[in-house]
Design a protein around this motif. Sequence first.
Motif, mmCIF file in Angstrom:
data_model
loop_
_atom_site.group_PDB
_atom_site.id
_atom_site.type_symbol
_atom_site.label_atom_id
_atom_site.label_comp_id
_atom_site.label_asym_id
_atom_site.label_seq_id
_atom_site.Cartn_x
_atom_site.Cartn_y
_atom_site.Cartn_z
ATOM 1 N N ASN A 174 25.398 9.440 3.019
ATOM 2 C CA ASN A 174 24.857 8.187 3.541
ATOM 3 C C ASN A 174 23.366 8.302 3.819
ATOM 4 O OD1 ASN A 174 26.744 6.053 3.742
ATOM 5 N ND2 ASN A 174 27.788 7.065 5.422
ATOM 6 N N GLN A 175 23.007 9.379 4.483
ATOM 7 C CA GLN A 175 21.621 9.576 4.901
ATOM 8 C C GLN A 175 20.704 9.881 3.723
ATOM 9 O OE1 GLN A 175 21.185 12.553 7.951
ATOM 10 N NE2 GLN A 175 18.965 12.668 7.741
ATOM 11 N N ASN A 176 21.181 10.680 2.777
ATOM 12 C CA ASN A 176 20.304 11.189 1.726
ATOM 13 C C ASN A 176 20.382 10.448 0.396
ATOM 14 O OD1 ASN A 176 18.997 13.865 2.782
ATOM 15 N ND2 ASN A 176 21.123 13.892 3.505
ATOM 16 N N VAL A 177 21.443 9.658 0.200
ATOM 17 C CA VAL A 177 21.609 8.955 -1.071
ATOM 18 C C VAL A 177 21.823 7.460 -0.863
ATOM 19 C CG1 VAL A 177 22.948 8.790 -3.215
ATOM 20 C CG2 VAL A 177 22.563 11.029 -2.162
ATOM 21 N N TYR A 178 22.928 7.098 -0.214
ATOM 22 C CA TYR A 178 23.335 5.699 -0.162
ATOM 23 C C TYR A 178 22.294 4.799 0.503
ATOM 24 C CZ TYR A 178 27.952 7.989 -0.709
ATOM 25 O OH TYR A 178 28.995 8.750 -1.111
ATOM 26 N N ALA A 179 21.737 5.248 1.603
ATOM 27 C CA ALA A 179 20.878 4.384 2.422
ATOM 28 C C ALA A 179 19.586 3.979 1.734
ATOM 29 C CB ALA A 179 20.553 5.086 3.742
ATOM 30 N N HIS A 180 19.190 4.709 0.681
ATOM 31 C CA HIS A 180 17.868 4.486 0.085
ATOM 32 C C HIS A 180 17.856 3.411 -0.998
ATOM 33 C CE1 HIS A 180 16.194 7.730 2.354
ATOM 34 N NE2 HIS A 180 16.969 8.642 1.791
ATOM 35 N N GLY A 181 19.020 3.045 -1.531
ATOM 36 C CA GLY A 181 18.999 2.084 -2.631
ATOM 37 C C GLY A 181 18.071 2.580 -3.721
ATOM 38 N N GLN A 182 17.166 1.712 -4.147
ATOM 39 C CA GLN A 182 16.190 2.087 -5.178
ATOM 40 C C GLN A 182 14.806 2.370 -4.585
ATOM 41 O OE1 GLN A 182 16.311 -1.045 -8.167
ATOM 42 N NE2 GLN A 182 18.031 -0.074 -9.206
ATOM 43 N N ARG A 183 14.798 2.812 -3.339
ATOM 44 C CA ARG A 183 13.500 3.134 -2.739
ATOM 45 C C ARG A 183 12.792 4.230 -3.542
ATOM 46 N NH1 ARG A 183 11.844 1.684 2.158
ATOM 47 N NH2 ARG A 183 13.995 1.314 2.863
ATOM 48 N N PHE A 184 13.571 5.163 -4.057
ATOM 49 C CA PHE A 184 13.018 6.243 -4.872
ATOM 50 C C PHE A 184 13.678 6.223 -6.240
ATOM 51 C CE2 PHE A 184 13.532 7.895 -0.447
ATOM 52 C CZ PHE A 184 12.199 7.791 -0.072
ATOM 53 N N THR A 241 0.827 -1.207 0.000
ATOM 54 C CA THR A 241 0.000 0.000 0.000
ATOM 55 C C THR A 241 0.861 1.257 0.000
ATOM 56 O OG1 THR A 241 -1.780 -1.137 1.191
ATOM 57 C CG2 THR A 241 -1.789 1.275 1.234
ATOM 58 N N ASP A 242 1.917 1.215 0.789
ATOM 59 C CA ASP A 242 2.862 2.329 0.822
ATOM 60 C C ASP A 242 3.949 2.071 -0.221
ATOM 61 O OD1 ASP A 242 4.695 4.303 1.300
ATOM 62 O OD2 ASP A 242 5.115 3.757 3.388
ATOM 63 N N PRO A 243 3.969 2.823 -1.327
ATOM 64 C CA PRO A 243 4.937 2.558 -2.395
ATOM 65 C C PRO A 243 6.392 2.812 -1.982
ATOM 66 C CG PRO A 243 3.778 4.621 -2.805
ATOM 67 C CD PRO A 243 3.098 3.966 -1.641
ATOM 68 N N GLU A 244 6.590 3.513 -0.846
ATOM 69 C CA GLU A 244 7.953 3.803 -0.396
ATOM 70 C C GLU A 244 8.411 2.864 0.718
ATOM 71 O OE1 GLU A 244 7.845 7.898 0.629
ATOM 72 O OE2 GLU A 244 7.391 8.551 -1.410
ATOM 73 N N SER A 245 7.562 1.911 1.088
ATOM 74 C CA SER A 245 7.956 0.917 2.083
ATOM 75 C C SER A 245 8.945 -0.058 1.451
ATOM 76 C CB SER A 245 6.733 0.154 2.580
ATOM 77 O OG SER A 245 6.179 -0.621 1.521
ATOM 78 N N ASP A 246 9.586 -0.876 2.291
ATOM 79 C CA ASP A 246 10.511 -1.872 1.758
ATOM 80 C C ASP A 246 9.828 -2.740 0.709
ATOM 81 O OD1 ASP A 246 12.261 -0.838 3.592
ATOM 82 O OD2 ASP A 246 12.586 -2.713 4.692
ATOM 83 N N ALA A 247 8.691 -3.284 1.064
ATOM 84 C CA ALA A 247 7.985 -4.175 0.141
ATOM 85 C C ALA A 247 7.486 -3.417 -1.086
ATOM 86 C CB ALA A 247 6.814 -4.848 0.855
ATOM 87 N N GLY A 248 6.972 -2.201 -0.877
ATOM 88 C CA GLY A 248 6.449 -1.420 -1.992
ATOM 89 C C GLY A 248 7.514 -1.116 -3.033
ATOM 90 N N ALA A 249 8.684 -0.687 -2.565
ATOM 91 C CA ALA A 249 9.764 -0.359 -3.494
ATOM 92 C C ALA A 249 10.318 -1.608 -4.164
ATOM 93 C CB ALA A 249 10.870 0.383 -2.745
#
Length: 505
Positions: free
Chosen positions: A461-471, A77-85
Amino acid sequence: MTAAESYSELLRRSKALGVLNSCAAALGWDHQTYMPAKGAALRGEQMALLAALSHQKLTDPKNGELLAAVEGTDLVTDPESDAGANVREWRRGYDRATKIPQALVEELARVTTQAQQVWEQAKKKNDYASFRPLLEQVVKLKRDEAAAVGFNDHPYNALIEEYEPGTTVAELKVLFAGLTAELAPLVKKIVAAPKQPDKGVLERDFPIDRQKMFAEAAAAAIGFDFAGGRLDTTAHPFCSGFGPGDCRITTRYNPKFFNEAFFGVLHETGHAMYEQNLPAKHFGTPLGVACSFGIHESQSRLWENQVGRGRPFWEHFFPRLKQTFPAAFADVAPESFYFAVNEVKPSLIRVEADEATYNLHIALRFELELALLSGDLKPADLPGAWNDRFEALFGLRVPDDARGCLQDIHWSFGGIGYFPTYTLGNLYAAQLMDAVRREFGPALDDDFRRGDFSRLKGWLNQNVYAHGQRFRAGELCRRATGAPLSPKPFLSYLNEKFGALYGVC
């Protein structure tokens, strides 16, 4: 099987595929570094087998069933959650891969492995004729891939989707036209400026063992973890991340020119730090993969140029440089060195290009790739087309194919559609750095003067690396910088920096 169970099975399959792909990456790294020349044929068969196995795992119909069982449920349901992404990116990859015949995947792996070996020798011998038959095969196979995947307007749209999802030829044409219109007059003013650097201070004797020592020290200082990586030598520098704990970078050394290896190492270190700081727990899933090639390139360009060619960086490193090369830099003042490493001058080689002319090199390759893929340009006519367009853009006549259309490895490995991500990376790098400077102000340069890069690395780290392909890349940029991608920060950076150095603008 419940949605949660289906998702768990998708995770298991994805992680297994990640391990398989890391095996192919290790063989690819070996191919470019230590593999003997006579191993090319067998390596082609090895890579074809691994590509086939990967394709089979990726296109297994069971994956489609599992995705269908998860999509539309509360899990996503949340497209930005682990499962959603993860599910969003698995679906994109599955749909693309199932359109490409396995035989085409195998043939691409086989041909490009051979083509890379032939390209390396062709470049050394300035022998385009020996490479042309392989390039013809690669172009045909990439056309076949585009046709299999499907596209709107231009087959190039199908290929760039692999590197920078959502980007189109139409957008890139506007981008390159605008950049070229801004950069060409800036370069002309700089070249005509009476104040010019003495590049000769960089063209002295630099023993390779000392270059390696100094480059490794700088890479470690900005954040490369040598316990989880290494630096080797190759014909064309690259970074290869196999997964958590193993990321390799390469460079090439010129004993008569300082910039080539050192800034190449900074560039590849930027890539490597992205790989080393992706969340290890998500390895093998989209959340453990870099956002896009453009965002990946932003990290190499940020550390190479925004940091590594900045005055505060050299206020810290120049004294150490003089200690490392006492004979070469005994008579060189810090400001003379800083001006020299920021020289703007039209040149033949992309990887040695300065910040102001670099994107013109990419514009050239983008134009030629479009023509090759559409059939408007035949590989047999590539050298002439390259030389004519290069002269129009740079005012230089290309002396030979080794310094012309043979200089890059990309077409040999099938990377048609890759080059525009370099320009996107330059734009993202400038916009990210602008956001960092707005947040931390003068304290950032004070850090660099002390040789402390942890504040910048922590922000990334906080703004780029940690997100992977979440966005997707555009959304990542908007969240990190507060605005959609724009060439304005990059152009402002160039005008401010080179205006001060050359007394123009």
